[in-house]
Design a protein around this motif. Sequence first.
Motif, PDB file in Angstrom:
ATOM      1  N   GLU A 199     -25.061  17.187  33.058  1.00  0.00           N
ATOM      2  CA  GLU A 199     -25.788  17.231  31.795  1.00  0.00           C
ATOM      3  C   GLU A 199     -27.246  17.680  31.966  1.00  0.00           C
ATOM      4  O   GLU A 199     -27.703  18.592  31.265  1.00  0.00           O
ATOM      5  N   THR A 200     -27.961  17.040  32.861  1.00  0.00           N
ATOM      6  CA  THR A 200     -29.377  17.358  33.041  1.00  0.00           C
ATOM      7  C   THR A 200     -29.564  18.801  33.486  1.00  0.00           C
ATOM      8  O   THR A 200     -30.419  19.517  32.960  1.00  0.00           O
ATOM      9  N   ALA A 201     -28.759  19.239  34.440  1.00  0.00           N
ATOM     10  CA  ALA A 201     -28.876  20.620  34.931  1.00  0.00           C
ATOM     11  C   ALA A 201     -28.609  21.619  33.818  1.00  0.00           C
ATOM     12  O   ALA A 201     -29.314  22.626  33.691  1.00  0.00           O
ATOM     13  N   LEU A 202     -27.617  21.344  32.980  1.00  0.00           N
ATOM     14  CA  LEU A 202     -27.278  22.267  31.903  1.00  0.00           C
ATOM     15  C   LEU A 202     -28.399  22.322  30.862  1.00  0.00           C
ATOM     16  O   LEU A 202     -28.790  23.404  30.419  1.00  0.00           O
ATOM     17  N   ILE A 203     -28.935  21.179  30.490  1.00  0.00           N
ATOM     18  CA  ILE A 203     -30.043  21.139  29.533  1.00  0.00           C
ATOM     19  C   ILE A 203     -31.242  21.915  30.083  1.00  0.00           C
ATOM     20  O   ILE A 203     -31.850  22.721  29.374  1.00  0.00           O
ATOM     21  N   GLU A 204     -31.560  21.697  31.343  1.00  0.00           N
ATOM     22  CA  GLU A 204     -32.699  22.400  31.951  1.00  0.00           C
ATOM     23  C   GLU A 204     -32.476  23.903  31.992  1.00  0.00           C
ATOM     24  O   GLU A 204     -33.353  24.684  31.632  1.00  0.00           O
ATOM     25  N   LYS A 205     -31.300  24.328  32.438  1.00  0.00           N
ATOM     26  CA  LYS A 205     -31.029  25.766  32.567  1.00  0.00           C
ATOM     27  C   LYS A 205     -30.962  26.462  31.210  1.00  0.00           C
ATOM     28  O   LYS A 205     -31.424  27.597  31.068  1.00  0.00           O
ATOM     29  N   LEU A 206     -30.404  25.809  30.217  1.00  0.00           N
ATOM     30  CA  LEU A 206     -30.370  26.409  28.888  1.00  0.00           C
ATOM     31  C   LEU A 206     -31.777  26.524  28.292  1.00  0.00           C
ATOM     32  O   LEU A 206     -32.114  27.534  27.670  1.00  0.00           O
ATOM     33  N   THR A 207     -32.575  25.508  28.496  1.00  0.00           N
ATOM     34  CA  THR A 207     -33.967  25.571  28.028  1.00  0.00           C
ATOM     35  C   THR A 207     -34.704  26.700  28.727  1.00  0.00           C
ATOM     36  O   THR A 207     -35.403  27.493  28.084  1.00  0.00           O
ATOM     37  N   ASP A 208     -34.546  26.809  30.039  1.00  0.00           N
ATOM     38  CA  ASP A 208     -35.173  27.911  30.778  1.00  0.00           C
ATOM     39  C   ASP A 208     -34.697  29.267  30.279  1.00  0.00           C
ATOM     40  O   ASP A 208     -35.473  30.219  30.214  1.00  0.00           O
ATOM     41  N   ALA A 209     -33.422  29.366  29.913  1.00  0.00           N
ATOM     42  CA  ALA A 209     -32.875  30.625  29.410  1.00  0.00           C
ATOM     43  C   ALA A 209     -33.578  31.049  28.122  1.00  0.00           C
ATOM     44  O   ALA A 209     -33.941  32.215  27.953  1.00  0.00           O
ATOM     45  N   VAL A 210     -33.787  30.115  27.219  1.00  0.00           N
ATOM     46  CA  VAL A 210     -34.475  30.421  25.969  1.00  0.00           C
ATOM     47  C   VAL A 210     -35.920  30.848  26.263  1.00  0.00           C
ATOM     48  O   VAL A 210     -36.423  31.809  25.684  1.00  0.00           O
ATOM     49  N   VAL A 211     -36.552  30.160  27.181  1.00  0.00           N
ATOM     50  CA  VAL A 211     -37.936  30.476  27.535  1.00  0.00           C
ATOM     51  C   VAL A 211     -38.052  31.884  28.127  1.00  0.00           C
ATOM     52  O   VAL A 211     -39.034  32.585  27.871  1.00  0.00           O
ATOM     53  N   THR A 212     -37.036  32.340  28.869  1.00  0.00           N
ATOM     54  CA  THR A 212     -37.107  33.690  29.445  1.00  0.00           C
ATOM     55  C   THR A 212     -37.132  34.755  28.356  1.00  0.00           C
ATOM     56  O   THR A 212     -37.683  35.835  28.572  1.00  0.00           O
ATOM     57  N   VAL A 213     -36.553  34.458  27.199  1.00  0.00           N
ATOM     58  CA  VAL A 213     -36.523  35.429  26.104  1.00  0.00           C
ATOM     59  C   VAL A 213     -37.713  35.238  25.157  1.00  0.00           C
ATOM     60  O   VAL A 213     -38.374  36.198  24.788  1.00  0.00           O
ATOM     61  N   TYR A 214     -38.004  34.004  24.766  1.00  0.00           N
ATOM     62  CA  TYR A 214     -39.045  33.730  23.774  1.00  0.00           C
ATOM     63  C   TYR A 214     -40.433  33.524  24.374  1.00  0.00           C
ATOM     64  O   TYR A 214     -41.422  33.715  23.690  1.00  0.00           O
ATOM     65  N   GLY A 215     -40.475  33.036  25.594  1.00  0.00           N
ATOM     66  CA  GLY A 215     -41.761  32.717  26.207  1.00  0.00           C
ATOM     67  C   GLY A 215     -41.934  31.211  26.348  1.00  0.00           C
ATOM     68  O   GLY A 215     -41.215  30.416  25.734  1.00  0.00           O
ATOM     69  N   GLU A 216     -42.898  30.841  27.150  1.00  0.00           N
ATOM     70  CA  GLU A 216     -43.142  29.433  27.482  1.00  0.00           C
ATOM     71  C   GLU A 216     -43.449  28.577  26.244  1.00  0.00           C
ATOM     72  O   GLU A 216     -43.160  27.382  26.226  1.00  0.00           O
ATOM     73  N   TRP A 217     -44.026  29.176  25.211  1.00  0.00           N
ATOM     74  CA  TRP A 217     -44.359  28.414  24.008  1.00  0.00           C
ATOM     75  C   TRP A 217     -43.138  27.716  23.410  1.00  0.00           C
ATOM     76  O   TRP A 217     -43.273  26.694  22.727  1.00  0.00           O
ATOM     77  N   ALA A 218     -41.940  28.255  23.634  1.00  0.00           N
ATOM     78  CA  ALA A 218     -40.728  27.718  23.014  1.00  0.00           C
ATOM     79  C   ALA A 218     -40.147  26.504  23.748  1.00  0.00           C
ATOM     80  O   ALA A 218     -39.315  25.795  23.178  1.00  0.00           O
ATOM     81  N   ARG A 219     -40.570  26.259  24.976  1.00  0.00           N
ATOM     82  CA  ARG A 219     -39.951  25.198  25.785  1.00  0.00           C
ATOM     83  C   ARG A 219     -39.871  23.863  25.040  1.00  0.00           C
ATOM     84  O   ARG A 219     -38.837  23.198  25.030  1.00  0.00           O
ATOM     85  N   GLY A 220     -40.930  23.459  24.412  1.00  0.00           N
ATOM     86  CA  GLY A 220     -40.981  22.150  23.771  1.00  0.00           C
ATOM     87  C   GLY A 220     -40.165  22.009  22.508  1.00  0.00           C
ATOM     88  O   GLY A 220     -39.991  20.898  22.007  1.00  0.00           O
ATOM     89  N   ILE A 221     -39.648  23.119  21.981  1.00  0.00           N
ATOM     90  CA  ILE A 221     -38.880  23.036  20.734  1.00  0.00           C
ATOM     91  C   ILE A 221     -37.400  23.370  20.896  1.00  0.00           C
ATOM     92  O   ILE A 221     -36.653  23.361  19.923  1.00  0.00           O
ATOM     93  N   VAL A 222     -36.975  23.666  22.124  1.00  0.00           N
ATOM     94  CA  VAL A 222     -35.555  23.958  22.363  1.00  0.00           C
ATOM     95  C   VAL A 222     -34.762  22.653  22.231  1.00  0.00           C
ATOM     96  O   VAL A 222     -35.077  21.656  22.867  1.00  0.00           O
ATOM     97  N   ASP A 223     -33.732  22.672  21.402  1.00  0.00           N
ATOM     98  CA  ASP A 223     -32.898  21.505  21.123  1.00  0.00           C
ATOM     99  C   ASP A 223     -31.499  21.793  21.657  1.00  0.00           C
ATOM    100  O   ASP A 223     -30.819  22.690  21.157  1.00  0.00           O
ATOM    101  N   VAL A 224     -31.072  21.053  22.679  1.00  0.00           N
ATOM    102  CA  VAL A 224     -29.755  21.258  23.299  1.00  0.00           C
ATOM    103  C   VAL A 224     -28.898  20.035  23.024  1.00  0.00           C
ATOM    104  O   VAL A 224     -29.317  18.902  23.281  1.00  0.00           O
TER     105      VAL A 224
END
Length: 128
Positions: free
Chosen positions: A17-42
Amino acid sequence: MPHLTVHVLESDLAGRETALIEKLTDAVVTVYGEWARGIVDVRLIGLPPGRWGIGGTPAQAPSPSVTFGIREAAFSRPDADEIVAGLVTAVTEAVVGVFGERVRSDVTVELVGSPAGRTGAGGAVVTS
């Protein structure tokens, strides 16, 4: 806010679970930028065996399925094709990074657009 809902067999998900949440959040950040990290909801939804069917029968080893909620306006941007391709690729890579190559060919990523004014947060309609 990017919302990712992942359906996966519970037996495949347990302990990852933790690894998947982290990797999915990182995936969104690679496209949107670091600003999005805090708002990604998995949200991870683990299904017991026998509760996922493909082709009319229970699936034996289905690959994870990701529904990615995104503002509909993103599809109208001049760079929409790049955003869509980037999200599909990055999210797929994140899932494969957690579950292994066996899932790659059947991982699904569905981008679902929400029009402005059709969602709410904290009891208020979100208009932007």
